[in-house]
Design a protein around this motif. Structure first.
Motif, PDB file in Angstrom:
ATOM      1  N   ILE A  18      -8.213  -4.257   1.791  1.00  0.00           N
ATOM      2  CA  ILE A  18      -7.192  -4.684   2.732  1.00  0.00           C
ATOM      3  C   ILE A  18      -6.861  -3.590   3.755  1.00  0.00           C
ATOM      4  O   ILE A  18      -6.480  -3.869   4.883  1.00  0.00           O
ATOM      5  CB  ILE A  18      -5.923  -5.148   1.975  1.00  0.00           C
ATOM      6  CG1 ILE A  18      -5.027  -6.001   2.889  1.00  0.00           C
ATOM      7  CG2 ILE A  18      -5.151  -3.960   1.414  1.00  0.00           C
ATOM      8  CD1 ILE A  18      -3.912  -6.703   2.142  1.00  0.00           C
ATOM      9  N   LYS A  19      -7.038  -2.317   3.363  1.00  0.00           N
ATOM     10  CA  LYS A  19      -6.708  -1.216   4.259  1.00  0.00           C
ATOM     11  C   LYS A  19      -7.672  -1.111   5.444  1.00  0.00           C
ATOM     12  O   LYS A  19      -7.386  -0.410   6.416  1.00  0.00           O
ATOM     13  CB  LYS A  19      -6.658   0.104   3.492  1.00  0.00           C
ATOM     14  CG  LYS A  19      -7.987   0.545   2.907  1.00  0.00           C
ATOM     15  CD  LYS A  19      -7.831   1.847   2.140  1.00  0.00           C
ATOM     16  CE  LYS A  19      -9.165   2.328   1.555  1.00  0.00           C
ATOM     17  NZ  LYS A  19      -9.016   3.587   0.796  1.00  0.00           N
ATOM     18  N   LEU A  72      -1.795 -11.982   5.804  1.00  0.00           N
ATOM     19  CA  LEU A  72      -2.094 -10.574   5.539  1.00  0.00           C
ATOM     20  C   LEU A  72      -0.835  -9.834   5.077  1.00  0.00           C
ATOM     21  O   LEU A  72      -0.877  -9.042   4.125  1.00  0.00           O
ATOM     22  CB  LEU A  72      -2.650  -9.914   6.811  1.00  0.00           C
ATOM     23  CG  LEU A  72      -3.012  -8.422   6.700  1.00  0.00           C
ATOM     24  CD1 LEU A  72      -4.153  -8.229   5.711  1.00  0.00           C
ATOM     25  CD2 LEU A  72      -3.382  -7.861   8.064  1.00  0.00           C
ATOM     26  N   ALA A  73       0.295 -10.100   5.751  1.00  0.00           N
ATOM     27  CA  ALA A  73       1.565  -9.463   5.378  1.00  0.00           C
ATOM     28  C   ALA A  73       1.982  -9.867   3.969  1.00  0.00           C
ATOM     29  O   ALA A  73       2.491  -9.046   3.194  1.00  0.00           O
ATOM     30  CB  ALA A  73       2.652  -9.838   6.381  1.00  0.00           C
ATOM     31  N   LYS A  76      -0.156  -8.020   1.464  1.00  0.00           N
ATOM     32  CA  LYS A  76       0.281  -6.620   1.359  1.00  0.00           C
ATOM     33  C   LYS A  76       1.537  -6.531   0.510  1.00  0.00           C
ATOM     34  O   LYS A  76       1.720  -5.571  -0.256  1.00  0.00           O
ATOM     35  CB  LYS A  76       0.533  -6.042   2.751  1.00  0.00           C
ATOM     36  CG  LYS A  76      -0.731  -5.736   3.528  1.00  0.00           C
ATOM     37  CD  LYS A  76      -0.409  -5.138   4.891  1.00  0.00           C
ATOM     38  CE  LYS A  76      -1.686  -4.769   5.640  1.00  0.00           C
ATOM     39  NZ  LYS A  76      -1.387  -4.198   6.985  1.00  0.00           N
ATOM     40  N   ARG A  79       0.776  -6.367  -2.901  1.00  0.00           N
ATOM     41  CA  ARG A  79       0.044  -5.131  -3.200  1.00  0.00           C
ATOM     42  C   ARG A  79      -1.429  -5.390  -3.525  1.00  0.00           C
ATOM     43  O   ARG A  79      -2.004  -4.740  -4.417  1.00  0.00           O
ATOM     44  CB  ARG A  79       0.727  -4.368  -4.343  1.00  0.00           C
ATOM     45  CG  ARG A  79       2.139  -3.919  -4.011  1.00  0.00           C
ATOM     46  CD  ARG A  79       2.755  -3.118  -5.139  1.00  0.00           C
ATOM     47  NE  ARG A  79       4.108  -2.695  -4.800  1.00  0.00           N
ATOM     48  CZ  ARG A  79       4.894  -1.987  -5.606  1.00  0.00           C
ATOM     49  NH1 ARG A  79       4.445  -1.623  -6.806  1.00  0.00           N
ATOM     50  NH2 ARG A  79       6.106  -1.633  -5.230  1.00  0.00           N
ATOM     51  N   LYS A  81      -5.301  -5.097  -3.203  1.00  0.00           N
ATOM     52  CA  LYS A  81      -6.199  -4.006  -2.794  1.00  0.00           C
ATOM     53  C   LYS A  81      -7.393  -4.551  -2.004  1.00  0.00           C
ATOM     54  O   LYS A  81      -7.805  -3.974  -1.005  1.00  0.00           O
ATOM     55  CB  LYS A  81      -6.702  -3.245  -4.029  1.00  0.00           C
ATOM     56  CG  LYS A  81      -5.599  -2.592  -4.844  1.00  0.00           C
ATOM     57  CD  LYS A  81      -4.885  -1.512  -4.054  1.00  0.00           C
ATOM     58  CE  LYS A  81      -3.816  -0.834  -4.926  1.00  0.00           C
ATOM     59  NZ  LYS A  81      -3.077   0.203  -4.152  1.00  0.00           N
TER      60      LYS A  81
END
Length: 270
Positions: A18-19, A72-73, A76, A79, A81
């Protein structure tokens, strides 16, 4: 004979960290609904991700978000990954991809005026006024208003919509170059109704150094000139109703004609 449907874009499903997903600066939803994101996160946790976000590679190892910023939010918030995404392989070059991302974001509800304006300005540069307006389903006039709002100083932008409307902000910036003075005027006229504000700004444009009280007085007089409340006694009200039925006209329209006719005759006698 109808033509066969041809897929204009192509993508493949891939699971990525996701990062590595990057959101366009112009597409940033600066005021995402936190309660809505929490509800979406709860739904994804219980039912799974039904519609993965769409991304596109930028050649630098990043994946640019095309659509799905709320998803996406929410991920996140959970949490996550790694997440599944739809990676575009055909359909957009990078500039068109960026524009498409902005357009997708603009169709959100309750978008802040500043975000809408900056995004419209970007679309105007990439697609032109006509193309940008068409892509959003709004008129050229409305689109150009947002573009004009984007060019305003931050101090004036911050007054919208709490203190003044975007159209008043644009007019103020055109009339008064000094930002601090424009903010002061905005705060003074914020309590006025829309018609009186419009008259005030029109007078201010003609007399930029005029005293605030004088401008306010004239603006209110101009507003009253257009609409005057008229109260009739019961006997006159009945006569007006009877006359309007005889002429087959609306009572308010007939009353207006009578008043205008009387004032016209009085002015000729003077």
């Amino acid at each position: 004979m109808s033509q066969r449907y041809r897929q204009k874009i192509h993508y493949r499903v891939k699971v990525i960290p996701i990062k590595r997903i990057h959101v366009w600066d112009e597409a940033q939803a600066r005021s995402l609904d936190r309660d809505g994101i929490r509800e979406l996160a709860k739904s994804i946790k219980n039912e799974g991700l039904q519609n993965p976000p769409m991304v596109q590679k930028d050649g630098r190892g990043r994946f640019l978000l095309m659509s799905g910023q709320r998803r996406l939010a929410a991920l996140k918030l959970l949490r996550a990954k790694k997440i599944p995404v739809l990676v575009l392989t055909k359909g957009y070059d990078l500039e068109n991809a960026k524009a498409a991302s902005v357009i997708e974001n603009l169709h959100r509800k309750n978008m802040a005026p500043k975000d809408m304006a900056s995004s419209c300005r970007f679309l105007a540069e990439k697609m032109g006024v006509t193309g940008g307006a068409h892509s959003l389903g709004i008129s050229r006039k409305t689109f150009k208003k947002y573009v004009g709002f984007a060019a305003l100083p931050e101090k004036i932008k911050n007054l919208v919509p709490g203190t003044i409307s975007s159209s008043v902000a644009i007019s103020l910036n055109q009339i008064i170059p000094n930002v601090n003075k424009a903010v002061l005027v905005a705060e003074r006229i914020s309590v006025l109704d829309a018609r009186t504000q419009k008259n005030y700004l029109r007078l201010l444009a003609k007399h930029p150094s005029a005293n605030h009280r004088k401008l306010l007085k004239k603006a209110r007089i101009l507003a009253v000139r257009r609409t005057v409340p008229l109260t009739l006694s019961s006997s006159y009200a009945k006569k007006l109703e009877k006359e309007s039925q005889y002429r087959e006209e609306d009572p308010e329209k007939l009353a207006r004609q009578i008043v205008v006719s009387w004032l016209s005759k009085r002015s000729h006698k003077r």
